[in-house]
Write a protein that holds these residues in place. Sequence first.
Motif, PDB file in Angstrom:
ATOM      1  N   ALA A  34       0.578  -1.525  -0.214  1.00  0.00           N
ATOM      2  CA  ALA A  34      -0.148   0.133  -0.019  1.00  0.00           C
ATOM      3  C   ALA A  34       1.192   0.856  -0.173  1.00  0.00           C
ATOM      4  O   ALA A  34       2.389   1.285   0.276  1.00  0.00           O
ATOM      5  N   GLY A  35       0.219   2.387  -0.558  1.00  0.00           N
ATOM      6  CA  GLY A  35       1.304   3.036  -0.326  1.00  0.00           C
ATOM      7  C   GLY A  35       0.395   4.785  -1.048  1.00  0.00           C
ATOM      8  O   GLY A  35      -0.741   4.976  -1.249  1.00  0.00           O
ATOM      9  N   ILE A  36       0.834   6.136  -1.620  1.00  0.00           N
ATOM     10  CA  ILE A  36       0.742   6.627  -1.476  1.00  0.00           C
ATOM     11  C   ILE A  36       1.118   7.721  -3.041  1.00  0.00           C
ATOM     12  O   ILE A  36       1.766   7.417  -3.667  1.00  0.00           O
ATOM     13  N   VAL A  37      -0.134   7.772  -3.805  1.00  0.00           N
ATOM     14  CA  VAL A  37       0.481   8.420  -5.482  1.00  0.00           C
ATOM     15  C   VAL A  37       0.518   9.667  -4.973  1.00  0.00           C
ATOM     16  O   VAL A  37      -0.704  10.693  -5.147  1.00  0.00           O
ATOM     17  N   PHE A  38       1.357  10.721  -6.366  1.00  0.00           N
ATOM     18  CA  PHE A  38       1.374  11.910  -6.451  1.00  0.00           C
ATOM     19  C   PHE A  38       1.397  12.879  -7.816  1.00  0.00           C
ATOM     20  O   PHE A  38       2.370  11.835  -8.531  1.00  0.00           O
ATOM     21  N   PRO A  39      -0.026  12.016  -8.241  1.00  0.00           N
ATOM     22  CA  PRO A  39       0.147  12.858  -9.866  1.00  0.00           C
ATOM     23  C   PRO A  39       1.425  13.843 -10.715  1.00  0.00           C
ATOM     24  O   PRO A  39       0.987  14.827  -9.095  1.00  0.00           O
ATOM     25  N   HIS A  40       1.532  13.714 -11.426  1.00  0.00           N
ATOM     26  CA  HIS A  40       1.994  15.022 -11.704  1.00  0.00           C
ATOM     27  C   HIS A  40       0.621  15.744 -13.140  1.00  0.00           C
ATOM     28  O   HIS A  40      -0.445  15.026 -12.933  1.00  0.00           O
ATOM     29  N   GLU A  41       1.057  17.276 -13.701  1.00  0.00           N
ATOM     30  CA  GLU A  41      -0.081  17.955 -14.194  1.00  0.00           C
ATOM     31  C   GLU A  41      -0.229  17.746 -15.352  1.00  0.00           C
ATOM     32  O   GLU A  41       1.359  17.470 -16.017  1.00  0.00           O
ATOM     33  N   ASN A  42      -1.034  17.259 -15.659  1.00  0.00           N
ATOM     34  CA  ASN A  42      -1.552  16.959 -17.258  1.00  0.00           C
ATOM     35  C   ASN A  42      -2.373  17.995 -17.869  1.00  0.00           C
ATOM     36  O   ASN A  42      -3.221  18.387 -17.283  1.00  0.00           O
ATOM     37  N   ASP A  43      -2.591  18.069 -18.812  1.00  0.00           N
ATOM     38  CA  ASP A  43      -3.472  19.101 -19.810  1.00  0.00           C
ATOM     39  C   ASP A  43      -5.074  17.778 -19.475  1.00  0.00           C
ATOM     40  O   ASP A  43      -4.596  16.607 -19.924  1.00  0.00           O
ATOM     41  N   VAL A  44      -5.744  18.418 -19.326  1.00  0.00           N
ATOM     42  CA  VAL A  44      -6.799  17.496 -19.511  1.00  0.00           C
ATOM     43  C   VAL A  44      -8.638  18.570 -20.199  1.00  0.00           C
ATOM     44  O   VAL A  44      -9.016  19.459 -20.326  1.00  0.00           O
ATOM     45  N   GLN A  45      -8.220  17.597 -21.426  1.00  0.00           N
ATOM     46  CA  GLN A  45     -10.165  18.031 -22.351  1.00  0.00           C
ATOM     47  C   GLN A  45     -11.243  17.801 -21.781  1.00  0.00           C
ATOM     48  O   GLN A  45     -11.087  16.890 -22.332  1.00  0.00           O
ATOM     49  N   PHE A  46     -12.036  18.693 -22.222  1.00  0.00           N
ATOM     50  CA  PHE A  46     -13.538  18.310 -21.905  1.00  0.00           C
ATOM     51  C   PHE A  46     -14.519  18.706 -23.452  1.00  0.00           C
ATOM     52  O   PHE A  46     -13.870  20.170 -23.500  1.00  0.00           O
TER      53      PHE A  46
END
Length: 256
Positions: A34-46
Amino acid sequence: MRMRKLRVVFSWAAISLVLAASMAFAEPYMGIYAGIVFPHENDVQFSEFRRLTGAPGLADVTVSDEGFETTSILGGKFGYFLGPLPFLGFELDVFNIFGPDIDANRTRTLDTSIPGLANTTAPVSSVIDTGGEVELRVTNVMLNVIGRIPLMRSEQFPQGRLNPYIGVGGGWVNAQLDVKNRRLSGDDGDVTDAIGAQGIAGLKYFFSPNIALFAEYKYYHAFNLKWEFSGQKVQSDLDASIGVAGVAIHFPRRVA
């Protein structure tokens, strides 16, 4: 449908490979973590979302450098190290990321198709009907290749009591996206399948010949995730740095 069939074929092939090889070679093992997730920044298109500003209609919005929220991970491994090459191993790595969600109420740089609002800084939830929280759940099945260095060898620990290791892997990603509490529309969402990859580095310490604790870093990437629901579309890659800790049980072959 084709992606789902490929997912099933890949999963069963990977499981069969690991099970068959683990019985034939020297050192099968299993582990949980088990552990921790540190997401990186990404562009998101809606795309094709209902507008909340200006004249009624639909709009496309790209959120630049979206910061996904930090979250948790739970997973398990089943693998083996080769008898003739005990430094080389293969493992099936199955894990679930509980997120990472998007805070749509957070102010971000937006590129929109709305006249007079092409580039702006605002929460995406104030421009189009996303709701305040865009929730994600990501399940992964990866097949990894592992290389380890046996340190602190002894008669009791022939492959070392301390094992630094590195590896690379890839496989299937199943990602669920939900939009909730929207102003103009009800809750909605979609599930998509994609390809993922990871690089890993870790350290394993054996408290006994069979039981070890390990700490591991993963660099994780999911390629081109696409969701579509009620004519609306969301698209993004997903990158994250992941830190986990767990326990493993090894079954080394005993020499008579």
